[in-house]
Design an enzyme around this catalytic site. Structure first.
Site, PDB file in Angstrom:
ATOM      1  CB  SER A   7      -0.444  -0.076   1.502  1.00  0.00           C
ATOM      2  OG  SER A   7      -1.846   1.064   1.433  1.00  0.00           O
TER       3      SER A   7
ATOM      4  CE1 TYR B 237      -3.486  -2.132   5.379  1.00  0.00           C
ATOM      5  CE2 TYR B 237      -2.712  -0.116   4.590  1.00  0.00           C
ATOM      6  CZ  TYR B 237      -3.681  -1.410   3.914  1.00  0.00           C
ATOM      7  OH  TYR B 237      -3.354  -1.809   2.661  1.00  0.00           O
TER       8      TYR B 237
END
Length: 261
Positions: A145, A158
């Site tokens: 990501s 995250y």
């Protein structure tokens, strides 16, 4: 790498990016291992879509945070086809917590997110590596990501997990060459259930509109966009390893809002 007749494991492939990867691979004549933890009905839909184009599939319920499950998934693929040509480490979890809310994350939150996003990818790579080595070739693609590059996204935990996945991609590329290539894609905003359910409808629609208005490509990413990039690393990048490819319509450039997968 010629994918026709090959075998690729896609973790977390019941929905979203994983399902898009499985379908794209199948369209290229590649046999696919479809993995899920809880979403059996959706995984079976993905399996049916892959079989419709004439490839073989293997549906495996497994939690990548469990090393025994990872080894079993790899073993089942070898038992069925005698080979593993690629692995797409897509399975991921998060908890949506504003980065300013330091009390919103517990140690257990970090541990669960790391268990799937980092350790799971490591365990799956370790599980397939002996077969790939014995074949003399293989490729691993980690679905990371932009959060791991920019320190943004659904939560600090995250973002940190994706940063760890990025550095692990580099380490594994060094460790597993020359037979195995290891790369990662770093998506930004991706349309779909993952962000909509985490952000809520209003925030999701606002973020999508912002992507379409401000990114250089004036687009909000789709699972299919990410699948194209991931599958390219398998079939079109024989001379590439240890790379992190940002796939976000240019949102990481100055002036665009940064909203991660």
């Amino acid at each position: 790498m010629d994918l026709r007749g090959g075998v690729v494991i896609v973790t977390g492939s019941a929905t979203g990016v994983g399902a898009a990867c499985a379908r794209l691979l199948a369209s290229k004549g590649c046999n696919v291992v479809i993995n899920y933890t809880k979403s059996e009905a959706e995984a079976r839909e993905t399996e049916a879509a892959c079989r419709e184009v004439g490839v073989e599939t293997l549906l495996v319920q497994a939690d990548v945070a469990d090393d025994a499950d990872c080894r079993r998934m790899a073993a089942e693929a070898v038992a069925k086809w005698g080979r593993i040509d690629g692995l797409i480490n897509n399975a991921g979890v998060t908890k949506f917590v504003d980065h300013t809310n330091l009390e919103g994350l517990t140690a257990e939150d970090f541990q669960r997110i790391y268990a799937v996003n980092v350790i799971g990818a490591y365990q799956m790579t370790r599980a397939v590596a002996p077969q790939m080595k014995s074949q003399g070739r293989g490729a691993v693609v980690n679905i990371s990501s932009i959060a791991g590059v920019m320190g943004i996204g659904s939560s600090i935990a995250y973002a940190a997990s994706k940063g760890a996945l990025n550095t692990m991609t580099l380490s594994l590329a060094r460790a597993l060459g020359p037979e195995i290539r290891v790369n990662a894609i770093c998506p930004g905003f991706i349309q779909g259930r993952w962000l909509r359910s985490g952000m809520g409808d209003a925030a999701y629609e606002a973020a999508k509109a912002a992507q379409e208005r401000t990114t250089p490509l004036r687009r909000a990413g789709t699972p299919e966009d990410m699948a194209q990039a991931a599958v390219w690393f398998l079939e079109g990048a024989d001379h590439v390893t240890g790379e992190l490819l940002i796939v976000d319509a240019g949102a990481h450039l100055a002036g665009a809002p940064l909203i991660a997968r």
